[in-house]
Design a protein around this motif. Structure first.
Motif, PDB file in Angstrom:
ATOM      1  N   LYS A 290       0.826  -1.195   0.122  1.00  0.00           N
ATOM      2  CA  LYS A 290      -0.019   0.119  -0.038  1.00  0.00           C
ATOM      3  C   LYS A 290       0.784   1.282   0.122  1.00  0.00           C
ATOM      4  CE  LYS A 290      -4.082  -1.821   0.243  1.00  0.00           C
ATOM      5  NZ  LYS A 290      -4.860  -1.845  -0.943  1.00  0.00           N
ATOM      6  N   TYR A 317      -3.342   3.672   2.885  1.00  0.00           N
ATOM      7  CA  TYR A 317      -4.620   2.934   2.548  1.00  0.00           C
ATOM      8  C   TYR A 317      -5.655   3.711   2.048  1.00  0.00           C
ATOM      9  CZ  TYR A 317      -3.597  -1.610   4.434  1.00  0.00           C
ATOM     10  OH  TYR A 317      -2.892  -2.818   4.828  1.00  0.00           O
ATOM     11  N   SER A 320      -4.669   4.523  -1.519  1.00  0.00           N
ATOM     12  CA  SER A 320      -4.670   3.462  -2.592  1.00  0.00           C
ATOM     13  C   SER A 320      -5.985   3.198  -3.039  1.00  0.00           C
ATOM     14  CB  SER A 320      -4.280   2.104  -1.643  1.00  0.00           C
ATOM     15  OG  SER A 320      -5.040   1.777  -0.794  1.00  0.00           O
ATOM     16  N   GLU A 321      -7.075   3.386  -2.112  1.00  0.00           N
ATOM     17  CA  GLU A 321      -8.558   3.347  -2.609  1.00  0.00           C
ATOM     18  C   GLU A 321      -8.928   4.116  -3.669  1.00  0.00           C
ATOM     19  OE1 GLU A 321     -10.794   0.965  -1.537  1.00  0.00           O
ATOM     20  OE2 GLU A 321      -9.097   0.221  -0.555  1.00  0.00           O
ATOM     21  N   LYS A 322      -8.480   5.403  -3.910  1.00  0.00           N
ATOM     22  CA  LYS A 322      -8.543   6.454  -4.805  1.00  0.00           C
ATOM     23  C   LYS A 322      -7.777   5.825  -6.180  1.00  0.00           C
ATOM     24  CE  LYS A 322      -8.530  10.362  -1.770  1.00  0.00           C
ATOM     25  NZ  LYS A 322      -7.663  11.675  -1.232  1.00  0.00           N
ATOM     26  N   GLY A 325      -9.688   2.872  -7.460  1.00  0.00           N
ATOM     27  CA  GLY A 325     -11.123   3.424  -8.371  1.00  0.00           C
ATOM     28  C   GLY A 325     -10.832   4.041  -9.467  1.00  0.00           C
TER      29      GLY A 325
END
Length: 380
Positions: A290, A317, A320-322, A325
């Protein structure tokens, strides 16, 4: 030898097609040639190579009287560095134009007797030759190689105990931002090289300029190598890389970024699990992944002043989600140019990951046999 089906007729045709396509581009625009045109660029190149081996913990004195095999040696600048420190270097390079440049570079020095060139593909040579060397190097070769993991596996299988191997390759987390750039321009340019070239310059000018400045390559080299020549496959996962090393009994020596646990304090003489055992270190490595995925422009000074590890991890974290996506949007071709703001600025992750390992030695029986007549010595 038939390893993982690499040498079946079907795979032979696929491999030759990939090699032909890549070589067609690389004969036009060399990916490896560094523009060492003045004292500044030459000094920069020397310092980059020196810093690499300092980071990996490999002293430059190691190269003296060593035999180095450089697979995909390109135009020979890296080989020249090894030779400067006393190594005899053999380059395996299928691009005849790159071989000619390497020979020319060495001929301008007093080191030309330290270079041997094999102008062939790795798959067309007798791989038993690998055992004749002290160290095998593959830098930036695997991303443009047919069946990358199987090829690495094949090389590792042909190594002998105590041989050292250094590979530099893209890792899927550390290269995510750059892989997303590549995916986006290929989608927008519909895989047309001219259109890809246009979109790279339009969308990622800052990254392009940084690559030119620090990589000592020109615009053509950077765009063709990073966005056009490389196949559409994403970079290799850390798990896959570790599994191949572990399977072939390669002990971890060092890497960049580091895999070592920063809080280990148990005595050095105790057994430590090989850092290529991904399953053993899985929970720790997933945190590293991450961080690699989202890194590039951290303010290290600020992080060190407070060193709030939880804050660093939470930030990684969330970021990383962005990125994941955005990856989904690009893969489904459901993105706009504005969506790419996430991957326009900064260093764009880790870049190439370096791994340094050694084939496990099998010398314990020989060592104990050497001491078979030693039992006890009285100290008088």
């Amino acid at each position: 030898m038939n390893v993982h089906g690499l040498f079946t007729l079907k795979n032979y045709k696929k491999r030759k097609k990939i090699e032909s396509d890549v070589l067609k581009i690389y004969r036009k625009v060399s990916p490896s040639h560094r523009n060492l045109i003045d004292s500044k660029s030459k000094t920069q190149f020397f310092n980059q190579r020196s810093n690499l081996f300092k980071t990996l913990g490999l002293p430059l004195s190691f190269f003296k009287n060593k035999k180095i095999l450089e697979i995909g040696g390109g135009t020979g600048e890296k080989a020249l560095f090894y030779a400067f420190y006393g190594a005899d270097v053999t380059i395996v390079e299928p691009n005849e134009k790159s071989c000619h440049v390497a020979q020319t570079i060495f001929s301008k020095t007093k080191l030309d007797n330290r270079l041997t060139i094999i102008n062939q593909s790795l798959f067309d040579i007798d791989l038993s030759v690998i055992k004749n060397f002290d160290m095998i190097c593959l830098e930036g070769v695997l991303p443009v190689t047919f069946q990358r993991l199987e090829t690495l596996d094949l090389i590792l299988k042909n190594m002998s105990p105590t041989q050292i191997i250094m590979i530099a390759t893209g890792e899927s987390h550390g290269m995510l931002k750059r892989d997303l750039q590549k995916m986006a321009v290929k989608k927008l340019g519909k895989s047309d090289p001219e259109k890809i070239y246009y979109y790279v310059k339009k969308l990622f000018p800052e990254h392009l300029l940084r690559a030119i400045k620090f990589d000592l390559r020109n615009e053509n080299q950077v765009i063709y190598d990073n966005y056009i020549a490389t196949p559409d496959d994403e970079s290799l996962d850390l798990k896959d890389i570790c599994d191949i090393f572990l399977k072939n009994k390669i002990s971890y020596l060092s890497s960049y970024p580091k895999l070592d646990l920063f809080y280990i304090t148990n005595p050095w003489g105790q057994h430590r699990e090989n850092h290529f055992n991904y399953e053993f270190y899985k929970n720790y490595y997933q945190i590293l992944e991450k961080i690699w995925m989202t890194c590039g422009e951290e303010n290290i000074s600020n992080d060190l002043q407070s060193f709030d590890l939880k804050k660093i991890i939470d930030r990684s974290y969330a970021d990383s989600e962005k990125l994941l996506g955005l990856k989904q949007k690009i893969q489904t071709n459901n993105f706009t140019e504005n969506d790419l703001e996430l991957i326009k600025y900064g260093y764009m992750g880790v870049g190439l990951h370096y791994f340094l390992g050694m084939k496990n030695n099998e010398d314990v029986d020989e060592f104990t046999n050497l001491l078979k007549n030693y039992h006890k010595t009285e100290i008088r």
